[in-house]
Design an enzyme around this catalytic site. Structure first.
Site, short mmCIF file in Angstrom:
data_model
loop_
_atom_site.label_atom_id
_atom_site.label_comp_id
_atom_site.label_asym_id
_atom_site.label_seq_id
_atom_site.Cartn_x
_atom_site.Cartn_y
_atom_site.Cartn_z
N ASP A 273 0.83 -1.21 0.00
CA ASP A 273 0.00 0.00 0.00
C ASP A 273 0.86 1.26 0.00
OD1 ASP A 273 0.77 -0.82 2.65
OD2 ASP A 273 -0.62 0.66 3.48
N GLU B 30 0.21 -1.37 5.58
CA GLU B 30 1.26 -0.89 6.49
C GLU B 30 0.99 0.53 6.94
OE1 GLU B 30 5.19 1.03 7.51
OE2 GLU B 30 3.71 1.54 5.99
#
Length: 485
Positions: free
Chosen positions: A79, A146
């Protein structure tokens, strides 16, 4: 735009980065990039797995002559942080990142670039797809979410990995090898206020703070950059000390891990107080500009007419402004053990007051758990005194340095040999996933490194091409040095 990026060296890495950046990949909405990564692994006829939470694992056997080496985990997160300039028309959910080459840097067109952690992902992809890079057996771990919760690392299957060495490729200084990082906790406050319509004797003004640098709320917190929410609170306080004001709305910041760059409020007051309001506003505005003139050269604070709707009471406005004044923002404590390291900090990341509903979001970080709890509870106390409902969530541990790391010794020696000077061995104030991965797999020998990435978590994010080349060279040489089983 990506064609110029694809021409850079090493071409394999930049081609994979361009492919990755064509896929929308916001935190918590990684379905498309997960599918992209699964398809990539299968296209190479490699073993591909997904665990229950959505992490993708791709396994590649050792190359010829490296079969007797320990297997390794190469890890990065899928991400990226989504931030854009206010005047940029861009939809992160449907569009790929528009990249630009500018001399020795690669940046995006008015948005975050996704070099954090896309360069790490692309480097792993380049190794997996290679036919001429020497390496031991690899377990490539691509984690999810994350940036907004470390969900992938937190929920990683404890039995899915078998290696004892982990190379995390999520560091943003190319002369550093990181062996520790901060933990964090989300601090959230909510409250619902009664609203009332304003009489015709009241007027409303919209105040906007914009043009700030923003940045990573961990790595950049030491720089003392402007926080749009804090600046706005100062403006409100300056007016409130002279006049009874009522807030209609407050919209500042977005993600917890990004220093807020913009904020806007609608404030109302009796029309007879206009002159006093403007005098207080201008005085505070000038003071803020003077304080930040060397740090925030594009800071823009404006006030303009707007319409009356509904507002919370003057008393509730005071209590809200007092709470925002009292919430600590910035560095709280420097490490007494590691020179120059921020130990504990807080980012007043988001303030939203809309139709009487308030949410305040902070991210408190620390490399020392007790200090993290101390600051989080101090912030919580301020919120509670303002009769807000509070919640602590998303707690994750720091990564404690391992002085006996074999991989650290190997990496230091190889770096020094390649670049003729020793690397910095650091603990960072960012929230790397290594602390959580170490909890899932306690015997991992972990190090983290990467290229120079500047302005992460802001539209100024960029990566240095020569630094990526340096990082790539170091990575390939380090793969040859993995110790024997």
């Amino acid at each position: 735009m990506s064609q110029e990026v694809r021409k850079q060296k090493p071409q394999s890495l930049w081609n994979h980065f361009a492919d990755l950046n064509a896929v929308p990949r916001p935190s918590k909405k990684e379905e498309r990039v997960r599918a992209f990564m699964v398809d990539f692994g299968k296209s190479l006829n490699l073993e591909v797995m997904e665990d229950a939470i959505g992490n993708v694992i791709i396994r590649k056997p050792a190359t010829s002559g490296m079969e007797d080496r320990k297997s390794i985990i190469m890890q990065s997160h899928l991400d990226m942080v989504h931030q854009k300039n206010n005047d940029t028309d861009f939809d992160f959910l449907t569009q790929g990142i528009e990249m630009l080459v500018d001399s020795d840097i690669i940046k995006a067109n008015g948005t975050t670039l996704g070099a954090d952690n896309g360069i790490g992902v692309a480097a792993i992809m380049a190794v997996l797809s290679s036919t001429d890079i020497a390496h031991p057996a690899i377990e490539a771990l691509f984690t999810i979410d994350e940036e907004t919760g470390m969900t992938g690392a937190k929920e990683l299957d404890k039995n899915i990995l078998t290696s004892s060495i982990l190379l995390n490729l999520d560091t943003e200084e190319d002369d550093e090898i990181d062996i520790g990082c901060a933990g964090g906790v989300d601090v959230t406050a909510t409250k619902t206020y009664d609203q009332k319509s304003l009489s015709d004797d009241y007027i409303s003004k919209k105040i906007t703070v914009k043009g700030l640098n923003g940045g990573h709320s961990g790595m950049d917190i030491i720089k003392g950059l402007g926080n749009a929410n804090k600046m706005m609170t100062r403006l409100l306080d300056a007016m409130m000390r002279k006049v009874d004001i009522q807030l209609q709305s407050f919209q500042g910041g977005s993600l917890r891990n990004a220093i807020p760059r913009e904020a806007a409020v609608v404030v109302s007051f009796h029309k007879s107080e206009l002159e006093t309001i403007l005098k207080s506003y201008n005085s505070c505005k000038d003071a803020i500009h003077d304080e930040y003139k060397n740090l925030e050269k594009n800071l823009d604070i404006t006030i303009q007419d707007t319409t009356n709707t509904k507002a919370i009471s003057g008393s509730d406005t005071k209590h809200l402004v007092y709470a925002l004044l009292g919430i600590h923002n910035g560095v709280y404590r420097m490490s007494p053990d590691i020179n120059g390291l921020v130990e504990t900090s807080n980012n007043l990341a988001r303030v939203e007051l809309k139709e009487g509903n308030l949410q305040i979001a902070c991210l408190t970080r620390s490399s020392v758990d007790s200090s993290k709890v101390d600051l989080a509870m101090s912030i919580t106390a301020v919120m509670k005194l303002a009769n807000m409902d509070t919640k602590l969530s998303g707690d994750y541990p720091g990564w404690q340095p391992n002085a006996n790391s074999v991989m650290l010794d190997i990496a230091k020696a190889k770096y020094t040999e390649l670049f003729q000077h020793e690397p910095k061995v650091e603990a960072c104030h960012a929230g790397l996933e290594c602390g959580l991965l170490g909890e899932r797999y306690p015997n991992l020998d972990m190090i983290s490194f990467g290229p120079n990435i500047r302005g992460a978590h802001s539209p100024d994010e960029h990566v240095e091409i020569k630094s990526v080349q340096k990082f790539w060279k170091f990575l390939l040489e380090l793969l040859k040095e993995i110790p024997k089983s």
